[in-house]
Design a protein around this motif. Sequence first.
Motif, PDB file in Angstrom:
ATOM      1  N   HIS A 126     -15.797  11.895   4.685  1.00 36.36           N
ATOM      2  CA  HIS A 126     -15.756  11.395   3.863  1.00 36.36           C
ATOM      3  C   HIS A 126     -14.999  10.892   2.573  1.00 36.36           C
ATOM      4  N   TYR A 127     -15.010   9.257   2.379  1.00 37.60           N
ATOM      5  CA  TYR A 127     -13.581   8.773   1.558  1.00 37.60           C
ATOM      6  C   TYR A 127     -14.674   8.342   0.453  1.00 37.60           C
ATOM      7  N   TYR A 128     -13.925   8.724  -0.464  1.00 45.01           N
ATOM      8  CA  TYR A 128     -14.351   7.636  -2.133  1.00 45.01           C
ATOM      9  C   TYR A 128     -13.531   6.593  -1.980  1.00 45.01           C
ATOM     10  N   GLU A 129     -14.268   5.343  -2.940  1.00 43.65           N
ATOM     11  CA  GLU A 129     -13.357   4.057  -3.380  1.00 43.65           C
ATOM     12  C   GLU A 129     -13.590   3.825  -4.426  1.00 43.65           C
ATOM     13  N   ALA A 130     -12.371   3.554  -4.434  1.00 44.00           N
ATOM     14  CA  ALA A 130     -12.520   3.090  -6.474  1.00 44.00           C
ATOM     15  C   ALA A 130     -11.171   2.277  -6.367  1.00 44.00           C
ATOM     16  N   ILE A 131     -11.844   1.306  -7.528  1.00 40.38           N
ATOM     17  CA  ILE A 131     -11.605  -0.074  -8.331  1.00 40.38           C
ATOM     18  C   ILE A 131      -9.933  -0.128  -9.380  1.00 40.38           C
ATOM     19  N   THR A 137       4.757  -0.471  -8.386  1.00 43.59           N
ATOM     20  CA  THR A 137       2.979  -0.576  -8.348  1.00 43.59           C
ATOM     21  C   THR A 137       3.135  -1.164  -7.352  1.00 43.59           C
ATOM     22  N   PHE A 138       1.358  -1.083  -6.790  1.00 47.75           N
ATOM     23  CA  PHE A 138       0.997  -1.444  -5.575  1.00 47.75           C
ATOM     24  C   PHE A 138      -0.171  -1.671  -5.797  1.00 47.75           C
ATOM     25  N   ASP A 139      -0.514  -2.878  -4.530  1.00 43.77           N
ATOM     26  CA  ASP A 139      -2.445  -3.220  -4.467  1.00 43.77           C
ATOM     27  C   ASP A 139      -3.137  -1.713  -4.456  1.00 43.77           C
ATOM     28  N   ALA A 140      -2.754  -1.184  -3.398  1.00 43.34           N
ATOM     29  CA  ALA A 140      -3.543   0.128  -3.217  1.00 43.34           C
ATOM     30  C   ALA A 140      -2.783   1.328  -2.669  1.00 43.34           C
ATOM     31  N   ILE A 190       0.709  -1.414  -0.258  1.00 45.52           N
ATOM     32  CA  ILE A 190      -0.206   0.139  -0.087  1.00 45.52           C
ATOM     33  C   ILE A 190       0.351   1.346   0.063  1.00 45.52           C
ATOM     34  N   VAL A 191       0.612   2.058  -0.494  1.00 50.89           N
ATOM     35  CA  VAL A 191       1.375   3.455  -0.215  1.00 50.89           C
ATOM     36  C   VAL A 191       0.386   4.038  -0.289  1.00 50.89           C
ATOM     37  N   LEU A 220      -1.569   1.589  -9.330  1.00 54.61           N
ATOM     38  CA  LEU A 220      -1.926   0.740  -8.719  1.00 54.61           C
ATOM     39  C   LEU A 220      -2.169  -1.135  -9.947  1.00 54.61           C
ATOM     40  N   LYS A 221      -2.140  -2.109  -9.183  1.00 59.60           N
ATOM     41  CA  LYS A 221      -2.045  -2.903  -9.869  1.00 59.60           C
ATOM     42  C   LYS A 221      -3.564  -3.531 -10.183  1.00 59.60           C
ATOM     43  N   PRO A 222      -4.206  -3.899 -11.301  1.00 59.85           N
ATOM     44  CA  PRO A 222      -5.409  -4.791 -11.921  1.00 59.85           C
ATOM     45  C   PRO A 222      -6.139  -5.169 -10.849  1.00 59.85           C
ATOM     46  N   GLY A 223      -6.809  -4.651 -10.437  1.00 60.86           N
ATOM     47  CA  GLY A 223      -7.431  -5.374  -9.199  1.00 60.86           C
ATOM     48  C   GLY A 223      -7.153  -4.099  -8.000  1.00 60.86           C
TER      49      GLY A 223
END
Length: 206
Positions: free
Chosen positions: A185-190, A100-103, A42-43, A129-132
Motif C-alpha cells: 500500500h502506498y500513501y500519496e500526499a501533496i 528542496t525537491f519536486d517530490a 525527486i529524492v 518539498l516545494k509548494p505543489g
Amino acid sequence: MPDDPSEGWDALAQRFMEMRSVVGAGLVRDWAIAQLPAGSAIVDVGCGSGVPIAEALMETGFAVSGIDASPRLVAAFHARFPDAPVACEAAQVSAFFDRTFDAAVCVGLIFLLSEADQADLIGRVAQALKPGGRFLFTATLQVCEWPDNLTGRLSRALGQATYTALLDAHGLSLVGSHHDEGGNHYYEAIKPCDPEPHKALSTSHD
C-alpha cells in the motif's frame, strides 16, 4: 535515534541487494510520469542501492537524489549511478533535506522507524518539498507490528488515521492511495500551493 542508524540493514546489505525484486518500480515510475513535470527533482528516501526505484525514475528522465543510512548500500548506489547525488545519513535527521525537491518517494522504510522517527521524517520531507510537491510512501492501512524478515527488528505501521494526522500536522494533504503488484500500500500526499486545499481522496489499484 538507534545506535545503528541503518536499523540493521548495513550488515545485511549484500543479502538485501540479492533479494530485492522489481516490485513497486513500475507503480512509482508511472505515478511520477502522471503527477510530475518531466525532469522533476525527486529524492528517494531510503534509496538502498538505487535498484529498482531510483533506477526506474532515472530511466524515465527524472533527476533523482538518494538518502540511505547504510554505507554499503550507499556505496552500491554511487557505483551504479556516479552522477546522482547520494547521502549516507539517517533520513529522520538528514541534512540532505536542506535542499528542496519536486517530490519524495519512500519505499519500504518508514515503518522500520520508531513512531517518533516516523513523525520526524514526515516533517523533514514536508520542509523539503516545494509548494505543489508530492510525497509517495509505503505503509499498511492498518495499525500493525511485525518482525522484519531480514533484520528481525520490529516494524510498526501507524495506520491511515495516524499518517493522515501526521501529514496534516506538517502541512501535507493525503490525496491518494495505491497498491502495487505485490499488494503493498502506498500513501500519496501533496504540499498544497495554497494554505487550505481540500482535494478528494482518490484510489487506484495498479
